[in-house]
Design a protein around this motif. Structure first.
Motif, short mmCIF file in Angstrom:
data_model
loop_
_atom_site.label_atom_id
_atom_site.label_comp_id
_atom_site.label_asym_id
_atom_site.label_seq_id
_atom_site.Cartn_x
_atom_site.Cartn_y
_atom_site.Cartn_z
N ILE A 371 -23.68 22.11 -14.48
CA ILE A 371 -24.62 21.68 -15.51
C ILE A 371 -25.93 21.15 -14.92
N ALA A 372 -26.17 21.40 -13.62
CA ALA A 372 -27.36 20.89 -12.95
C ALA A 372 -28.54 21.84 -13.16
N CYS A 373 -29.14 21.74 -14.33
CA CYS A 373 -30.25 22.61 -14.71
C CYS A 373 -31.09 21.87 -15.75
N PRO A 374 -32.30 22.33 -16.04
CA PRO A 374 -33.10 21.68 -17.08
C PRO A 374 -32.39 21.68 -18.43
N ARG A 375 -32.71 20.72 -19.26
CA ARG A 375 -32.03 20.56 -20.55
C ARG A 375 -32.13 21.83 -21.39
N GLN A 376 -33.27 22.49 -21.35
CA GLN A 376 -33.44 23.73 -22.11
C GLN A 376 -32.41 24.78 -21.68
N THR A 377 -32.22 24.91 -20.38
CA THR A 377 -31.23 25.86 -19.86
C THR A 377 -29.82 25.43 -20.22
N LEU A 378 -29.57 24.13 -20.11
CA LEU A 378 -28.24 23.61 -20.45
C LEU A 378 -27.88 23.91 -21.91
N GLU A 379 -28.80 23.62 -22.81
CA GLU A 379 -28.53 23.84 -24.23
C GLU A 379 -28.27 25.31 -24.51
N ASP A 380 -28.99 26.19 -23.82
CA ASP A 380 -28.76 27.62 -23.94
C ASP A 380 -27.35 27.97 -23.46
#
Length: 390
Positions: A371-380
Motif C-alpha cells: 500500500i506504499a503509493c500515493p493516496r490516488q493510486t491506493l484508492e484506485d
C-alpha cells in the motif's frame, strides 16, 4: 502537494514493479493492470538523497569507490538514535543488498547438506537461496489464529534438536507484519544458544514500525551471545532505494567478519558504488523527517484499505500490521482457490497482488498487498480489489 501525494509515472524506467508485469504474471498485455505486489514504494526518495546523488554526479569521474568512516558513522548514529543500538564502525561490512548479504552468510557459515531453519509463511528467498546452495530447509511454521501469528517454540526447538546450523529471523516479519516482542526474541536467543545455532537477523523493515510497537534489534538482547548473531540492515526499504543497492552486515565477532571478507574476495565482490555511498549516507544523516511523515501516511493508508475492503468484500479479513507497508489479506472464508482469486484480481479487477503460496504452503489462503503509493493510486487499487470480488 506533498512528496507522498505526487503520482510519478514509473513506466519505461526499467522498473521491475511496473515494466515486467507481462513476464511476472504471464499476461500478454498488462498495460491496464495496477501493480501492488513487489515491496518497493511509489514515493520519491527524500530530497536529501537526490541532492546528494546530484552532487556526486556533478563530479564526472566515477572510478572505484569505498565506504568511508563517514558512511559508517551515519549508520551508527541512525541505529543509536532510532533503535537504541550502540554499534561500532568496525562491526560493519557493506553489501549490495540484504538478499545477497543473506546468500553470503549462508555460504560462509554453512556447508552443503546443512540444515537451515525458517519460520513460514516468510519471504520467498529464505527458501530459495539456501536450496540453490544445496542446504536443507527445515520449517517451524508460525501459529496462526485469526490472521495473527506467533512463533511455535515447541516446533522451533524440535527442529533445533535435529541439528540446525543457521536460523534466519525476519524481524519485522514479512509478510505477516509482526514486530517480534522482547520475550520472543529472548526465547530465540536462548534456544539457539542451547543448540549452538548461528542466527542471521534480517531487519530490513526495522525502521517501518507503527506507534504502539518498537523494533528491537536482536543483538541488543543477546549479551554474551552477541557473537552468534549477524544482523542485516539497509536504507533500501526505509527510503525506497532498492535500485541503489546498499546494505550493511553487522557482526560483533571479528572472526565472522573476516570470514565474510574472505567470502567477498572469493566472489570478486567490490565495494559499493559512489552513488550507493552518497545515497546511504544522506538517507541516514538527513532522512529522519521524511520517514516520520511516511509512517503517518502508511498508517492512514492501511486503515483506509482495511476499512474499505473488509466492509465491501464478504469473507476477507485483514489485520493491521505492526510494521512494514505490506498487508497480509486473509481470503479463506470466500471459498475461492488461489487460482480463482488471482484470476479475478488480474482479469476483472486489473490488479496485481502476490499469492500467499509464494511464502510457503502455510501462506495459501492469503494475498500480499503493497500500500506504499500515493493516496490516488491506493484508492484506485482498493476500488479494483472490490470490483474483482463483488
Amino acid at each position: 502537494m506533498t512528496i507522498f501525494e505526487q503520482v510519478i509515472d514509473r513506466h519505461k524506467t526499467r522498473s521491475v514493479k511496473w515494466d515486467l508485469m507481462e513476464m511476472i504474471y504471464g499476461i500478454e498485455d498488462a498495460s491496464d493492470i495496477l501493480p501492488m505486489w513487489v515491496a518497493d514504494m511509489d514515493f520519491a526518495a527524500p530530497k536529501a538523497v537526490t541532492d546528494a546523488l546530484h552532487s556526486r554526479i556533478d563530479h564526472p569521474v566515477f572510478g572505484y569507490s569505498y565506504m568511508c568512516e563517514g558512511c559508517k558513522t551515519a549508520v551508527q548514529n541512525w541505529l543509536k538514535e532510532r533503535h537504541g543500538w550502540h554499534t561500532q564502525n568496525e562491526w560493519m561490512l557493506f553489501h549490495h543488498g540484504v538478499v545477497p548479504a543473506i546468500a553470503s552468510v549462508i555460504e560462509a557459515f554453512t556447508e552443503k547438506g546443512d540444515r537451515i531453519l525458517i519460520t513460514p509463511p516468510v519471504y520467498p528467498l529464505f527458501f530459495s537461496i539456501p536450496e540453490k546452495q544445496g542446504r536443507l530447509i527445515v520449517e517451524s511454521i508460525l501459529i496462526e489464529e485469526k490472521g495473527n501469528y506467533q512463533i511455535d517454540f515447541e516446533s522451533f526447538e524440535e527442529q533445533l534438536k535435529q541439528g540446525v546450523k543457521l536460523f534466519i529471523l525476519c524481524n519485522p516479519h514479512n509478510p505477516g507484519g509482526m514486530v517480534w516482542s522482547k520475550e520472543n526474541l529472548l526465547e530465540i536467543i536462548r534456544l539457539c544458544t542451547k543448540y549452538d545455532t548461528l542466527i542471521l537477523s534480517d531487519e530490513i523493515h526495522g525502521d517501518l514500525v507503527f506507534p504502539g510497537h518498537q523494533h528491537i534489534p536482536l543483538v541488543t538482547l543477546a549479551g554474551e551471545e552477541a557473537d552468534r548473531i549477524i544482523t542485516c540492515v539497509a536504507p533500501t526499504k526505509t527510503f525506497n532505494l532498492a535500485g541503489v543497492q546498499a546494505a550493511v552486515m553487522i557482526a560483533t565477532d571479528p572472526e565472522k567478519r573476516e570470514k565474510l571478507k574472505e567470502n567477498a574476495l572469493a566472489h570478486g565482490q567490490m565495494e559499493l558504488s559512489p552513488f550507493a555511498a552518497a545515497a546511504l549516507t544522506a538517507a541516514y544523516e538527513d532522512g529522519g523527517p521524511w520517514l516520520d511523515e511516511l509512517l503517518k501516511v502508511l498508517s492512514s493508508h492501511i486503515d483506509y484499505t482495511i476499512e474499505k475492503i473488509t466492509h465491501a468484500v464478504a469473507g476477507v479479513k485483514i489485520n493491521k500490521p505492526q510494521g512494514t507497508y505490506l498487508l497480509w489479506i486473509d481470503y479463506r472464508d470466500t471459498g475461492l482457490t488461489e487460482k480463482e482469486i488471482m484470476d479475478k484480481l488480474l482479469m476483472k479487477g486489473k490488479l496485481a497482488l502476490e499469492p500467499g503460496s509464494k511464502y510457503g504452503e502455510s501462506g495459501i489462503g492469503f494475498l500480499r498487498m503493497n500500500i506504499a503509493c500515493p493516496r490516488q493510486t491506493l484508492e484506485d487499487g482498493v476500488s479494483r480489489f472490490i470490483t474483482a470480488l463483488t
